[in-house]
Structures are given as structure tokens and as C-alpha cells.
Design a protein around this motif. Structure first.
Motif, PDB file in Angstrom:
ATOM      1  N   GLU A 115      61.581 104.832 -73.652  1.00  0.00           N
ATOM      2  CA  GLU A 115      61.834 104.787 -75.094  1.00  0.00           C
ATOM      3  C   GLU A 115      62.144 103.382 -75.597  1.00  0.00           C
ATOM      4  OE1 GLU A 115      64.885 107.634 -75.907  1.00  0.00           O
ATOM      5  OE2 GLU A 115      63.565 109.346 -75.509  1.00  0.00           O
ATOM      6  N   ARG A 116      61.620 102.392 -74.893  1.00  0.00           N
ATOM      7  CA  ARG A 116      61.820 101.002 -75.299  1.00  0.00           C
ATOM      8  C   ARG A 116      60.481 100.291 -75.337  1.00  0.00           C
ATOM      9  NH1 ARG A 116      65.806  96.559 -72.312  1.00  0.00           N
ATOM     10  NH2 ARG A 116      65.642  94.951 -73.924  1.00  0.00           N
ATOM     11  N   ALA A 117      60.200  99.581 -76.438  1.00  0.00           N
ATOM     12  CA  ALA A 117      58.948  98.840 -76.578  1.00  0.00           C
ATOM     13  C   ALA A 117      59.111  97.456 -75.965  1.00  0.00           C
ATOM     14  CB  ALA A 117      58.562  98.723 -78.049  1.00  0.00           C
ATOM     15  N   LEU A 118      58.161  97.079 -75.123  1.00  0.00           N
ATOM     16  CA  LEU A 118      58.201  95.801 -74.425  1.00  0.00           C
ATOM     17  C   LEU A 118      56.866  95.083 -74.598  1.00  0.00           C
ATOM     18  CD1 LEU A 118      59.768  97.083 -71.083  1.00  0.00           C
ATOM     19  CD2 LEU A 118      60.985  95.902 -72.921  1.00  0.00           C
ATOM     20  N   LEU A 119      56.919  93.758 -74.675  1.00  0.00           N
ATOM     21  CA  LEU A 119      55.720  92.940 -74.730  1.00  0.00           C
ATOM     22  C   LEU A 119      55.469  92.365 -73.342  1.00  0.00           C
ATOM     23  CD1 LEU A 119      53.462  91.418 -76.291  1.00  0.00           C
ATOM     24  CD2 LEU A 119      55.140  89.601 -76.718  1.00  0.00           C
ATOM     25  N   VAL A 120      54.285  92.665 -72.772  1.00  0.00           N
ATOM     26  CA  VAL A 120      53.938  92.208 -71.426  1.00  0.00           C
ATOM     27  C   VAL A 120      52.822  91.174 -71.532  1.00  0.00           C
ATOM     28  CG1 VAL A 120      53.190  92.897 -69.124  1.00  0.00           C
ATOM     29  CG2 VAL A 120      54.544  94.478 -70.520  1.00  0.00           C
ATOM     30  N   LEU A 121      53.034  90.010 -70.911  1.00  0.00           N
ATOM     31  CA  LEU A 121      52.020  88.962 -70.869  1.00  0.00           C
ATOM     32  C   LEU A 121      51.527  88.803 -69.434  1.00  0.00           C
ATOM     33  CD1 LEU A 121      53.457  86.115 -73.141  1.00  0.00           C
ATOM     34  CD2 LEU A 121      52.245  88.205 -73.784  1.00  0.00           C
ATOM     35  N   ALA A 122      50.224  88.929 -69.250  1.00  0.00           N
ATOM     36  CA  ALA A 122      49.584  88.689 -67.961  1.00  0.00           C
ATOM     37  C   ALA A 122      48.938  87.310 -68.022  1.00  0.00           C
ATOM     38  CB  ALA A 122      48.535  89.761 -67.672  1.00  0.00           C
ATOM     39  N   THR A 123      49.330  86.414 -67.130  1.00  0.00           N
ATOM     40  CA  THR A 123      48.936  85.012 -67.237  1.00  0.00           C
ATOM     41  C   THR A 123      48.395  84.484 -65.910  1.00  0.00           C
ATOM     42  OG1 THR A 123      50.977  83.890 -66.526  1.00  0.00           O
ATOM     43  CG2 THR A 123      50.953  84.804 -68.758  1.00  0.00           C
ATOM     44  N   THR A 124      48.002  83.224 -65.927  1.00  0.00           N
ATOM     45  CA  THR A 124      47.537  82.567 -64.715  1.00  0.00           C
ATOM     46  C   THR A 124      48.692  82.129 -63.815  1.00  0.00           C
ATOM     47  OG1 THR A 124      47.404  80.502 -65.973  1.00  0.00           O
ATOM     48  CG2 THR A 124      45.366  81.767 -65.699  1.00  0.00           C
ATOM     49  N   SER A 125      49.927  82.271 -64.286  1.00  0.00           N
ATOM     50  CA  SER A 125      51.096  81.956 -63.464  1.00  0.00           C
ATOM     51  C   SER A 125      51.780  83.200 -62.921  1.00  0.00           C
ATOM     52  CB  SER A 125      52.119  81.146 -64.263  1.00  0.00           C
ATOM     53  OG  SER A 125      51.718  79.813 -64.410  1.00  0.00           O
ATOM     54  N   GLY A 126      51.678  84.308 -63.648  1.00  0.00           N
ATOM     55  CA  GLY A 126      52.347  85.531 -63.250  1.00  0.00           C
ATOM     56  C   GLY A 126      52.488  86.459 -64.438  1.00  0.00           C
ATOM     57  N   VAL A 127      53.420  87.399 -64.336  1.00  0.00           N
ATOM     58  CA  VAL A 127      53.641  88.368 -65.409  1.00  0.00           C
ATOM     59  C   VAL A 127      55.007  88.106 -66.033  1.00  0.00           C
ATOM     60  CG1 VAL A 127      54.520  90.067 -63.736  1.00  0.00           C
ATOM     61  CG2 VAL A 127      53.779  90.820 -66.000  1.00  0.00           C
ATOM     62  N   PHE A 128      55.054  88.180 -67.376  1.00  0.00           N
ATOM     63  CA  PHE A 128      56.291  87.975 -68.126  1.00  0.00           C
ATOM     64  C   PHE A 128      56.494  89.146 -69.066  1.00  0.00           C
ATOM     65  CE2 PHE A 128      54.289  83.850 -67.276  1.00  0.00           C
ATOM     66  CZ  PHE A 128      55.258  83.266 -66.473  1.00  0.00           C
ATOM     67  N   ILE A 129      57.697  89.700 -69.072  1.00  0.00           N
ATOM     68  CA  ILE A 129      58.021  90.855 -69.905  1.00  0.00           C
ATOM     69  C   ILE A 129      59.137  90.466 -70.870  1.00  0.00           C
ATOM     70  CG2 ILE A 129      58.762  93.265 -69.934  1.00  0.00           C
ATOM     71  CD1 ILE A 129      57.659  93.547 -67.105  1.00  0.00           C
ATOM     72  N   TYR A 130      58.875  90.694 -72.159  1.00  0.00           N
ATOM     73  CA  TYR A 130      59.810  90.343 -73.228  1.00  0.00           C
ATOM     74  C   TYR A 130      60.214  91.599 -73.998  1.00  0.00           C
ATOM     75  CZ  TYR A 130      57.685  85.661 -72.644  1.00  0.00           C
ATOM     76  OH  TYR A 130      57.208  84.475 -72.140  1.00  0.00           O
ATOM     77  N   ASP A 131      61.229  91.431 -74.857  1.00  0.00           N
ATOM     78  CA  ASP A 131      61.441  92.480 -75.852  1.00  0.00           C
ATOM     79  C   ASP A 131      60.245  92.471 -76.797  1.00  0.00           C
ATOM     80  OD1 ASP A 131      61.929  90.155 -77.208  1.00  0.00           O
ATOM     81  OD2 ASP A 131      63.950  90.668 -77.840  1.00  0.00           O
TER      82      ASP A 131
END
Length: 319
Positions: free
Chosen positions: A79-95
Motif C-alpha cells: 500500500e505504498r507507492a515507490l519510484l524505481v529507477l533501473a540504471t547502468t549502475s544499479g537499482v535505486f528506489i525512492y518515495d
């Protein structure tokens, strides 16, 4: 069927990557995310009174070659919305708005002569996991705890080639790679492979699920529908003459949106009839624009938004 409603401006142009638009609703307002190099444009589609925000991939300053965002997606876990970035360095998860970095996982260093390293493909399972694909063919499974704590709990590898895209349906995870192979797995106290679909000779660029079906878009422009349980093909459509770069399904109506580098957006209708499982409903060309992503604006399919390579705007359509 649809008419151009408006154009929403971005602060930077869209990169030529498949699935280069995602959406989320917050307090009744729709936001879209579009990639440009190492950043994500987050813009309100509902009203242009909200200033466009740029989220820069964390970790770029620690890399000698910089970071490229390969895909961005909003997921809802516990029940929480998260922004996920898939990149050339790795994965980053934000609010959801990218203001706070909650979790990061860097790829191990690669030798100078090694292939390009990246994370690509994002999906979430309702059991509380976020899954991301990697250039090695591995899928990283990140657990999101009740209190929001995150950590990698599993790494699975069913692919010999880099992962290009992921999709999910409840506890089921679908993964595609750049050789064109697709794997269907289920989370049952750990991901277990259910079946696989052999390559049709071209990379898989987009995946989506609806009901008991899985839809796959290919670099060849083909759209194929498979049974989600056994992987048997249901239908094949020569939908575009170039790479399919966007695929979305309106959950309430079964409408399907595809976008392509051939400038066309097409809308299809999924049917329960075995003799006509899919039919074409609508086409729209954006002249001289290589489309790189598209999504419906709601679960009814009453509107859609698309973006194109090197464009600093989002085209918005409505019925």
C-alpha cells in the motif's frame, strides 16, 4: 476514437528507450515520468500548474562514466507507492516523487572489456517484492518489509541473455530477454519457474498481463498473446513495422495500447472469443516522431499519453 487533448512540456527530451513513460495517480492527479540520460522528468498531466520535477539517479557522481537510467516505473508495494529507477549502475528506489532515496543496490564493477552493465525490467508482486532484471540474465528480488525496510532476498537466473523487460500478475512474474526468450514464474515461498516460451528470433521489448493472458511486444513489431499458465500462443499480430516501444492494458475494458518507433499508436480490443481473441480499434501517427513509450490515462482506456525520441513534450489524447 481519440482526439488530441493537449501537449504537456518536459524540462528535458526523451531518450530512445522502450517503455519510456510511466504514470501514477496521487491525490486524484496523474503524473507521468519520462527518462532523459541520468534523470527522470516527473510532470503533472492533469494540470500544468505543478512544476516539472527532475529526479537525478543517485550514484552518478561516484561513477567515472556517469549513469544512464534504462527504465523508471512506479510500483505499489504494501500500500505504498515507490519510484524505481533501473540504471547502468544499479537499482535505486525512492518515495513516489523521488525526494528521498530509500534503497540502492549497485552492480559489481565490470572489467574494461566487459559488455555494458545495466539493470532493466521492473515489476512488483503483491506478496511484497520488487523484481528487477540485469544484464547477466539474473533477476533480483527485493523484499519490502512491513515497516518499509528493503533488502535483496533472492537472485534467480533463467535467462542466458540480458533481461529487457518484466511484468507481473499477482504472484506471477514474466521476464523477457534480448534473445527473445520468455519465462513465466510464480512466487510460492520463492520464485519457481512454471514454463518458458522460446524465441521468435527477435528481442522482447515490452510485456503486460491481463486476465489469464500475457502480451509481448517485439523488436520486429509483432504483438503476441500467450496463455499465462502454460505459455501456449493465443494470437499473433503484425502490429507495427518497427520496434514496439510501449505496451499497456486497460484493466477494466481489455483495451490494449501499443506504440512503436514507426510513429504509430494503435489500440486493440482483447476478446474472450477463441476465433477472434484480438481486434484492431484505432491508429494515430505522430508525424516524424519515433515513439518510445505510451500508457493509458486510466483503467478504462478513456485516454492515453505518448512520448517520442528527442521530444520535450507528451502528447495527450482523450475520447
Amino acid at each position: 476514437m481519440y482526439e488530441r487533448e493537449k501537449t504537456v512540456l518536459l524540462r528535458s527530451s526523451a531518450s530512445l528507450l522502450p517503455n519510456n513513460i510511466c504514470r501514477i495517480f496521487v491525490n486524484g492527479e496523474m503524473y507521468a515520468g519520462v527518462l532523459h540520460k541520468d534523470e527522470v522528468n516527473i510532470v503533472s498531466v492533469t494540470t500544468q500548474e505543478v512544476e516539472t520535477k527532475l529526479v537525478v539517479a543517485t550514484g552518478a557522481v561516484s561513477s567515472t562514466t556517469g549513469v544512464t537510467v534504462m527504465q523508471a516505473s512506479w510500483v505499489e508495494v504494501r500500500e505504498r507507492a515507490l519510484l524505481v529507477l533501473a540504471t547502468t549502475s544499479g537499482v535505486f528506489i525512492y518515495d513516489w516523487d523521488g525526494a528521498v532515496l530509500l534503497f540502492s543496490h549497485f552492480l559489481p564493477p565490470t572489467p574494461p572489456d566487459a559488455p555494458y552493465a545495466f539493470v532493466r525490467g521492473i515489476a512488483s508482486l503483491y506478496t511484497g517484492y520488487i523484481c528487477v532484471g540485469t544484464h547477466t540474465g539474473e533477476i533480483l528480488v527485493i523484499n519490502v518489509g512491513e515497516e518499509g525496510e528493503m533488502g535483496i532476498v533472492e537472485k534467480v537466473r533463467w535467462h542466458a541473455r540480458p533481461i529487457t523487460t518484466l511484468a507481473s500478475h499477482g504472484q506471477v512474474l514474466v521476464s523477457g530477454d534480448d534473445a527473445g526468450d520468455i519465462t513465466i514464474a510464480q512466487d510460492n515461498k520463492g520464485l519457481a519457474k512454471m514454463c518458458s516460451i522460446e524465441s521468435y528470433g527477435f528481442p522482447v521489448t515490452c510485456l503486460a498481463t491481463w486476465g489469464g493472458n500475457m502480451l509481448a511486444g517485439y523488436l520486429s513489431g509483432h504483438l503476441r498473446i500467450f496463455n499465462l499458465e502454460n505459455g501456449q500462443i493465443v494470437a499473433e499480430v503484425c502490429g507495427h513495422v518497427r520496434c514496439i516501444t510501449g505496451l499497456d492494458v486497460a484493466r477494466e475494458t481489455g483495451l490494449v495500447l501499443t506504440t512503436s518507433e514507426d510513429t504509430f499508436t494503435r489500440v486493440w480490443q482483447l476478446n474472450p472469443r477463441p476465433d477472434l481473441p484480438i481486434e484492431h480499434k484505432y491508429s494515430q501517427s505522430e508525424e516524424n516522431v519515433a515513439l518510445c513509450g505510451g500508457t493509458f490515462t486510466d483503467d478504462l482506456g478513456s485516454g492515453y499519453v505518448v512520448t517520442g525520441y528527442d521530444r520535450r513534450d507528451i502528447f495527450c489524447y482523450a475520447m
